[in-house]
Every structure is written in C-alpha cells, then in structure tokens.
Design an enzyme around this catalytic site. Structure first.
Site, short mmCIF file in Angstrom:
data_model
loop_
_atom_site.label_atom_id
_atom_site.label_comp_id
_atom_site.label_asym_id
_atom_site.label_seq_id
_atom_site.Cartn_x
_atom_site.Cartn_y
_atom_site.Cartn_z
N ASP A 455 1.05 -1.12 0.25
CA ASP A 455 0.21 -0.18 -0.12
C ASP A 455 0.96 1.50 -0.26
O ASP A 455 1.50 1.27 0.80
CB ASP A 455 -0.70 -0.26 1.48
CG ASP A 455 -1.90 1.48 1.45
OD1 ASP A 455 -2.96 1.12 0.49
OD2 ASP A 455 -1.80 1.72 2.43
N GLU A 508 1.10 -0.43 -5.58
CA GLU A 508 0.23 0.71 -5.54
C GLU A 508 0.56 1.36 -6.00
O GLU A 508 1.09 1.98 -4.17
CB GLU A 508 -0.84 0.38 -3.94
CG GLU A 508 -2.21 1.53 -4.80
CD GLU A 508 -2.33 2.10 -3.34
OE1 GLU A 508 -3.83 3.25 -3.73
OE2 GLU A 508 -2.09 1.87 -2.81
#
Length: 786
Positions: A455, A508
């Site tokens: 993330d 990401e």
C-alpha cells in the site's frame, strides 16, 4: 568473619550485616527437610550437598544498594548478574526479588532454605555450596505457598548468530528471535520475551502472570543490539502481556509487543502469547504455485474486506463460504484488505499497530491460517494488503516506542505523514528495515500468503509527497527521491522472491516512477535500479477508463483517447487493472452508479466495461459487491448488499445477470491464453481500430505465445451497429463469438449476435481481409477462431 560448616539441617540466622563485600554473610533463616521427614532426627537430617568450609572471607548475599535502587526504579540493564544464584566467596549467594512476598525459600534436592527478608520484596541468603544447584523457589503470599522456577537462573535464549544478525539488521526470521515464544530452556518450559528498545533505561514484563505489576520481572539488555530479553518459566499460550519501558527521562510507558503474533480484540490492546497448532493441508498448492511466472499466468482478483464481506462471520466461518463463492465466480485469487491488527475499524486495516498479528476481530492466528488453507485447497491464491509506509500514533503501540523516535524518523518533518495523521517509518534505520522485511517474509512463510499488495508506495518514494516547499529536505543528490525507501523496497522484494518461490509483490504506486517492476539489479534511465515488484497497479488506466465511461455516450467521442492512452505505456511495467475499494467509497459511488443513463443503460455500460477490462492487457482486480452491480457505495459497517440477489427481490435477475457475466468472463479468460500469456509482451496486442471516436468503437487483437488470437470489439454507443466492418488477419478461416455482454441472461437486449463469420477478401483497416459484425449497443463481444 568466616562462615562455619553447619552442624546439621538447621542454620541459625544471625544479625544482619552491612551490605558490603567484606561483611559476614546474611545466612539463610532455616534449612529443613521436605515435609514427611523427621528433621530433628540425626539419622534423617539432610546433608546440604556440595558443602565446604571456605578458606576466604564470605560475602554478604544481600544486594548492593545501587542495584537495589535500580531494580526498584526499573532501570537495571542486567538483573541476571545480581538476581538468581551466583558463586561467591563462602558459597552460593541467592537473591530473589518478589514484591509482596512474605517469604521465599530455595528448594533443591531434599533441602529447603528460607532466605532472609531484606525488605521491599528482596530476599537473600548464602549457602555453603561449591556450585549452583538446579533449584526452585517456594514463595509465600498471604499465607499461601507457590512453588516456581526462578527466571534469573536461566541463560539467554538468543545465541551469538541471532545477536549478530539483529545487530546487522539482517535477521530474516526476526519473529523467531523477538517477541514472545514458548520454548523449553534448560529443561524448563516457559515463554521467552524479547523486545528491541535501545533507548530504554530498563524494560520489564507485565502480564496476567504477575498481576500486571512488572516490578519483579526486569529484563536484561543484550549488549549493543538494543534488545531486552527474559525467559519466564511457567508462562504459556494465551497469557496476556505488555512491556513496561522506562524512558530516558525516567518516566514509564506500557507498550504492546511490536512482534506480537496475537493480540486482544480491540479496543483492548494487550499482546497474547501464541502457539500455532495448525496443520497445513495445501501441500499440493504450495508445491506448484511457482510452476508458471505470475505475469504469464491467468490472474483475476476478487478484493475482499473480510470483516464486512459477511458481517459477523469468523475466519473459520468465512472459510466455509468464501472459497465456494470465489471459486464459483472463477477468480484465480482473493486480495484481503489488511489483515494485520489495527485499533480503529474505520481505517479498514490501513493503520496497523500489530504488524505480526492477524486481527483478533475474526479469530486467532490459526483461524486465519485455516481460511488461507481452505482457499488454497479450493485452488484460489491469497494476496493480502501490506502497509509498510506508516503507522498510527497510539501511545501503547510504536510511536516513540522507547521514549524517543525509534520506528519513525527522528526528523519530525520526515516522521509525520501529512495526509493521514500517522507516522512514517524510518527506512534508513537498519533495524526498522529488518522489522519490515522480515514481516513481509513472515506472512508468506508462516501464513502461506501468495502475494503482498504493498500500500501507498508513492508516499514512500518521494520526500515531497503531499508536502509544500520548506516542508521537506532534498536527498544527498539534491533530488526528491527517498533513497532510504528505495533501498528498503529493493531489499524487501529481493528477499521475498529469494525465500518464497511463487509469491508475487504488487505495488500500489500512482506515479510514473521508473522501474517499479524492473529487477533490482537493472538500472534504468534515472540511474536507479528497479524496485523489484512483480506487478504494479495501473492507476492511470483506472482513472482514464472510468472517466470515459462516466460520460454520456454522445460526449464520449471527445474523450476517446482516455480509453486508448493506456496502450502507449502498457508495457512500461507489469500491470494490474484495479477497480478497488478506493473507487467505490467516499462519494465516488459504486461502479454501476458511475455509469450514465437509465438503469438498463447503467448495467449495459457496466457489462461492456468489464468485458473490455478483462480483454485489456494486464491482470484484473474487482472489489466485492461490484460483481453483481451493487448500486450503493461500500460501507465497512454492513458490507455488500446481498439482498439484491434474493429471489424475492423484484430486480434480482438484473443483478444476478451481471454476476453471471463475471463468472463467464473468468471462465473464458482462464481458458484463453491470449488474454494472459503475453500480458507483458507488446507482440501480444494489436489495434484493429483505435480511432473510431465517432462510432465509440474499440477493436483489438490479443495473441497467445503461439500467435493464436482473440478479437475484442467494444461498442460503447447506445446504437446497434449492423454490418460493421473490421479488418482481420487473413490466416483465420472463420471467427466465432465466444462472449457477448448483451445476452438476455446477463440482462441485455439480446441483439442477435453473429455466431460464426468468415472473412471476406476485402482489405480494411490496413489488413488483407475483413469481417462484418453486428455490434449490440453498449456491449463488448469476444471472437475466437472457429
């Protein structure tokens, strides 16, 4: 004054002496036989083993005042050197620190020797022994006796190799060295506690076993590593604990274990001693998951927020439903939104406090292993969101863990994350990198995770991320790149790929950073080696394509490039096409609700978009609830609107139709190597027509490794187009429609498809042959060689 050889089993206690190494011993009060023996009978009197008459002055066993004060204050760095049993001139000195105890007796062989009460919980005695026996303690509290081992008679549980790797920041199995671990030490079973706190003046263990009063359980510092360690006999699985840390300013803080493998259910925050008993049944999956490289394999992902997928279900209950549901839909993988422990449910798991513990909300760590195991046995891979960029400021967790910035950067501007109110990890500190790299390995090895979706990578890579001028400092070369974060990501990826065959890491990353999925040893134009990820989320495709689809069809011709631009950079990285939770919350509306038009048109647009997405180069990811055209935004409070699939609901067939399409998309996708075998090879894609803006039509070929084609045609206008001519290769004798999103069973208008069509020798779109198709309105069709 020298000690005399005792004449029998009883030793008279003498007057207390000053606590000096030259003073006479403070003798034990009494030595007596165990109950059942006649101690006053000369023939039954126990002989104290290994007794001798010392030739040197005996020392006082009582603690030096300085050591005593430091133990009381919780600032002793090495309590094992003064507590426990130690050979001294005159015998063996026993020193015990048991606050609130009324009496302490040393027990070994047939001997019981009651120690002198030195006050404030300290007890001591000198026995005329030649060596330290294997002893136990009999501790009296309020008239009751409790027999136990002495934690301070045990050697360190960490060896030289562990300490060397810890010091170097290279311990790839860090969870084996730090945290709580049940083990057998010197023949005794208990729990080893170890924590990294280099700035602490002292660390003690608090838990249920000491009634949350850590005073009597100080830990020892293991040299320059900054690690504190203590083996506590008798403590086992399920025990609650925390660390009481004395900070550099002398204040104390009670902290959860950063390495805890199990935690209490929030809002409770204690760590729990855990022992895994799960027996894996996924040997076949693990043996073959590395058979084909991920970027050359089918890879369609169903993203799941476990607490809300079926609210109220535990991991074990989910294991009976989720594999069946995902398997029926044909997805190859699930991606689980952060499973690591987090205090605030509304963060969806993205503000982690327990990096080594699956959230206790849904069960134990073994329960989570059970879920992963069941998914593997159903042929479904498991990805998990991993959050190494930042952590929350909770005062019982990582923030200023030992009184100073430790896990976070020492520079407040570098430490504070400007968007989320959290703290960023100090990637330049080797122990912090070790904590995170080992954590990535931990999930893959201990929980058989098949992939880590990392993330917020962009927030890690740039020093000026969400910062204005004057709020950040350039790197040593004057640039905005966070060189420490780059080195960390490279190390993490290299370590995971080396240790865990078949595992994929996914970034990401929302910028155009060069080489996210390039190998770490290959330098790019920027001079950096690649970050080493296996895949990267294609955020550009997601934003552009959703922007195009949100326009009314009459305006789409002005935005045609938004659907074609992705092919300009499609092979710059290995991509995933993500329709994730981020796109269906916070006012962004659900996927079907982004589509223009009435309800029929919205569903038609959605179906056409999904089929276009599944045919586009890259892997696919779809968030839960979007597979059946949920109209409402997702909420972690209640999850997907499953009632839309209830046969009693009037529009149930309309939602079920979209789910049927998703199932057929996955089925056709897995059976069609042209859609995944050359995802990262430009030779696997050819535009047939990419500039039909007036028609709102897109047509392209995908090819497998042998050159076998699939033809995808999307008509994103509300008009049916009959006899629409497309150029095709002349080496395919006939084409057969294998998928049509306008079929009635999907909820479409069932505009007659083409069945099988044969090319005509009429050049078109720069190709030697062409076919004429009927293109249903707001629909995508796939054709393969007949």
């Amino acid at each position: 004054m020298t000690s005399k050889k005792p004449a029998g089993p009883k030793i008279k206690s003498g007057k207390k002496q000053a606590k000096s190494s030259q003073a006479a011993p403070a003798p034990v009060k009494q030595v007596r036989a165990k109950p059942g023996r006649q101690a006053d009978s000369p023939e039954n009197a126990p002989a104290i083993p290994k007794a001798r008459t010392p030739e040197v002055p005996a020392v006082s066993p009582a603690l030096d005042p300085a050591d005593r004060e430091r133990l009381l204050a919780g600032t002793h760095h090495d309590p094992h050197t003064v507590l426990g049993a130690h050979p001294v001139p005159g015998g063996v000195a026993f020193r015990v620190f048991r606050p609130y105890a009324e009496a302490v007796t040393v027990v070994f062989d047939d001997v019981r020797a009651e120690l002198s009460d030195d006050g404030e919980g300290f007890f001591s005695g000198l026995l005329p022994l030649t060596e330290v026996p294997a002893y136990r303690l009999l501790v009296s509290y309020d008239g009751t006796e409790h027999e136990t081992e002495d934690p301070y008679r045990f050697l360190p549980t960490l060896g030289e190799l562990d300490l060397h790797l810890l010091g170097e920041g290279r311990h790839e199995e860090l969870w084996q060295a730090l945290g709580s671990r049940v083990l057998t030490q010197q023949g005794v079973t208990g729990t080893r506690f170890a924590v990294w706190a280099p700035n602490a003046l002292g660390v003690r263990v608090a838990g249920g076993f000491d009634f949350w009063d850590a005073t009597g359980f100080p830990m020892r510092s293991l040299g320059s590593t900054g690690v504190w360690e203590l083996f506590v006999p008798g403590v086992g699985e399920g025990e609650l604990y925390k660390y009481e840390i004395t900070r550099p300013d002398g204040s104390r803080t009670l902290r959860a274990d950063p390495m805890a493998r199990r935690t209490e259910v929030p809002p409770a925050t204690s760590s729990i001693v855990d022992v895994s008993r799960h027996e894996w049944g996924d040997a076949d999956w693990m043996a073959h998951r590395a058979d084909r490289p991920v970027h050359e394999a089918p890879f369609s992902v169903y993203e799941v927020h476990l607490p809300s997928w079926r609210p109220g279900l535990t991991h074990r209950q989910l294991a009976e439903q989720l594999p069946a549901y995902v398997g029926d839909l044909g997805f190859t993988h699930v991606e689980l939104m952060p499973v690591a422990e987090h205090p605030f449910g509304g963060s969806w798991g993205y503000q982690v406090t327990g990096f080594y513990a699956p959230t206790a909300r849904l069960g134990t760590p073994d329960d989570f292993k059970y879920l992963v195991d069941k998914l593997h046995q159903a042929g479904i891979g498991v990805l998990m969101d991993w959050v190494p960029a930042h952590f929350p400021r909770d005062e019982w967790a990582l923030a200023e863990f030992d009184g100073r910035p430790l896990y976070e950067h020492g520079d407040p501007l570098r430490a504070a994350h400007p968007d989320w109110g959290t703290l960023e990890f100090d990637f330049g500190r080797r122990e912090v990198r070790n904590f995170l790299v080992a954590n990535a390995v931990y999930w893959c090895e201990e929980f058989h995770i098949d992939g880590l979706r990392v993330d917020a990578v962009a927030s890690m890579l740039y020093l000026d991320y969400s910062r204005e001028a004057g709020q950040w400092t350039p790197n040593e070369f004057g640039g905005r790149e966070n060189l420490d974060a780059v080195a960390f990501l490279q190390e993490m990826n290299a370590t995971v790929y080396r240790r865990c065959p078949g595992v994929v890491t996914i970034a990401e990353e929302s910028t155009a950073w060069d080489g996210v999925t390039r190998p770490t040893h290959h330098k790019g134009p920027s001079g950096f080696g690649g970050l080493g990820f296996g895949l990267k989320w294609n955020m550009g495709w997601m934003h552009d394509s959703l922007s195009y689809m949100s326009h009314e069809p009459v305006h789409r011709k002005y935005h045609h490039h938004e659907m074609t631009f992705s092919m300009v950079y499609a092979y710059s990285e290995n991509y995933v096409l993500p329709i994730s939770h981020d796109e269906v919350v916070h006012g962004k509306r659900s996927l079907v609700s982004k589509m223009p038009g009435d309800w029929w048109q919205q569903r038609a647009n959605l179906r056409a978009y999904l089929a276009f997405m599944w045919a586009h180069p890259g892997k696919q990811l779809l968030f839960m609830g979007q597979e059946f055209a949920q109209g409402a935004e997702w909420s972690e409070a209640h999850g997907p609107d499953w009632w839309l699939l209830d046969p009693a609901y009037g529009a149930e067939s309309e939602h079920r139709g979209v789910r049927e399409l998703v199932r057929d998309l996955n089925t056709a996708y897995r059976a069609t190597p042209a859609l995944w075998e050359r995802d990262t090879d430009p030779a696997g894609f050819e535009w047939i027509v990419g500039d039909a803006a007036e028609d709102n039509v897109f047509a392209f070929l995908r090819r497998d490794a042998e050159g076998g084609p699939l033809l995808c045609v999307a008509n994103l206008s509300p008009l049916a187009r009959h006899d629409y001519r497309l150029g095709v290769p002349d080496d395919v004798p006939a084409w057969h429609e294998t998928l049509n999103t306008d079929l009635a069973r999907y909820g479409g208008g069932d505009v007659a498809g083409q069945g099988t069509v044969k090319p005509e020798p009429q050049p078109w779109h720069g190709r030697p042959a062409s076919i004429r198709l009927t293109l249903p309105p707001l629909a995508t069709v796939w054709l393969r060689p007949a």
